[in-house]
Motif scaffolding. Sequence first.
Motif, PDB file in Angstrom:
ATOM      1  N   UNK A 193      41.891  52.863  36.134  1.00 54.58           N
ATOM      2  CA  UNK A 193      40.542  52.356  35.961  1.00 54.58           C
ATOM      3  C   UNK A 193      40.251  51.251  36.983  1.00 54.58           C
ATOM      4  N   UNK A 194      41.275  50.448  37.243  1.00 56.78           N
ATOM      5  CA  UNK A 194      41.232  49.399  38.248  1.00 56.78           C
ATOM      6  C   UNK A 194      42.490  49.490  39.089  1.00 56.78           C
ATOM      7  N   UNK A 195      42.380  49.235  40.356  1.00 53.54           N
ATOM      8  CA  UNK A 195      43.567  49.178  41.203  1.00 53.54           C
ATOM      9  C   UNK A 195      44.078  47.744  41.260  1.00 53.54           C
ATOM     10  N   UNK A 196      45.319  47.585  41.682  1.00 52.69           N
ATOM     11  CA  UNK A 196      45.864  46.240  41.870  1.00 52.69           C
ATOM     12  C   UNK A 196      45.050  45.456  42.907  1.00 52.69           C
ATOM     13  N   UNK A 205      41.642  40.867  44.302  1.00 51.46           N
ATOM     14  CA  UNK A 205      40.434  40.288  44.896  1.00 51.46           C
ATOM     15  C   UNK A 205      39.693  39.447  43.862  1.00 51.46           C
ATOM     16  N   UNK A 206      39.587  39.961  42.658  1.00 50.52           N
ATOM     17  CA  UNK A 206      38.907  39.216  41.597  1.00 50.52           C
ATOM     18  C   UNK A 206      39.587  37.876  41.347  1.00 50.52           C
ATOM     19  N   UNK A 207      40.911  37.905  41.235  1.00 49.80           N
ATOM     20  CA  UNK A 207      41.638  36.671  40.923  1.00 49.80           C
ATOM     21  C   UNK A 207      41.600  35.663  42.079  1.00 49.80           C
ATOM     22  N   UNK A 219      32.423  42.788  46.619  1.00 47.57           N
ATOM     23  CA  UNK A 219      33.586  43.650  46.786  1.00 47.57           C
ATOM     24  C   UNK A 219      33.208  45.064  46.395  1.00 47.57           C
ATOM     25  N   UNK A 220      33.609  46.019  47.229  1.00 44.31           N
ATOM     26  CA  UNK A 220      33.352  47.443  46.993  1.00 44.31           C
ATOM     27  C   UNK A 220      34.691  48.153  47.076  1.00 44.31           C
TER      28      UNK A 220
END
Length: 495
Positions: free
Chosen positions: A380-383, A388-390, A484-485
């Motif tokens: 669902x989400x990649x590392x 990037x979020x963190x 972010x994309x």
Amino acid sequence: MTQPDSLLETAAINDVRVPALLRQYAVHGFLVALACAYYLLNAQILLGHYDLGWHLAAGDWIRDHGRLPLHDPWSFTAGDKPWLNLSWLWDVLASVIFQHAGLGGLLSLTVICGGAITFYLASICLRTGASAAAACIAVLFASLLYPAFSAFPNIYLAAAPNMATMLFAVLFYGECLGRTKRVLLLPLVMLAWANLHGGFLLGLFILGVFGGLALRKRDWAGFSLYGLATAGSLAATLINPLGWHIYQGVTSTMGNFVQAQITEWWPYYRNITMPGSLPGMAYMLAFVALELRDRRLGVLEARLLSWLFLVLGLYQFRYMAFFFLFSAVLMTLHLDRLLSPGLRDPRIGRSWLAAATLAVSALSLACWRAAASPLELPQMLSRQDVRYLQSHFPHARLLNHWNYGGILIFYTRGTPPLFVDGRAATAYPDALLHDYFQLSQPEVDEAAWNRVLAKYRIDTVLWVKAHDALRRYLVGRKGWKEAYDGQYASIYFKP
């Protein structure tokens, strides 16, 4: 000279007993090996449960702190809402296995559980006195259909706590059908079940059905047996860290408005996929036709549970898996009457032994393929998305998509704190869930989005990349930026 003769005779007897034992369990071996091979061919699906991430994180938290958390430690929206973790024991076990054996260990646990269900279901069907061929066909269909791999993500054999409910439901069903004193051991099973998954109520329901029918038939011995098992099982449900609040946790899910938003609670027709659902639909039609053809055949309890869960499964998809499992007994008896008399010949035991050998070979190939393939958490989400979020938004007031919640908790452990995840009403206030579900539609309700963004002071949104309507709203109308994309998700922030 007598001692060697005695040893030779003993060896000869053992040589006879071993092949007899192998022939006795050849059908079990064939079914278990074939079913497990099928499960391994779907290895990534077995690890695809969207909530797996938060279950592992919860197990880590409990092990680190030596207690259950009273409130959610990872979000900024749960407030004072108590977190009623009904699967705490499974979370701890999964955490230990993941630490020492990784995703391969969780996969092995899932496949072993599936094999145990098939083995026990085969034992139940063979106890009916029907032919091995009839039992084999019925159990094989049940074992292949109940996981519902074609209706992903609504799968019922996965690295998730509901595997305990699938296994223990079959165990309760089989022991009640057998009606021996082993039924009195079911409270010990319930002790584990009530701490592994909220589906433990199904065990009480099965006991209630058997006890109620025994009372109707004025079978006082059976009624006493099931009554004692029910009383013991009911008491066992209270032996858990949550006490009686465990029932509060169950009711916060069952009957809650959140069900309308979760696909496994949707009607069967809304979970149909083509052509993947065709085998299950064909099985249901065959079951109904055979039942109408011979309505007196079979065990009353098995018939009642099978029909009941067929109707419930059409109403809410999650119950259809139990129909496939419970109906295997009746299908065995129906098929036994249809098959050629030659297939009931006990001398074909060696044929089953050969079939089991071939199935074990297929299982070995499936194990080799699973070992050679990389195992991953639900994609669902990649590392990279999470990193990037963190790194760019560690202190964000984040609004995340529901499906991202579990994997986000696993990777970030609440840094930044999230908005919502699949724990739903067991961890979050109803008001928050009402707010969120106004946003989860394909079309953007601008009034709802404006209200939620303002109410919770949201400055960052983590959402599905493909949601172009949201991009047009946030970037085009609100003046936000798409920071972010990524491969799966987009991150928007308020300048």
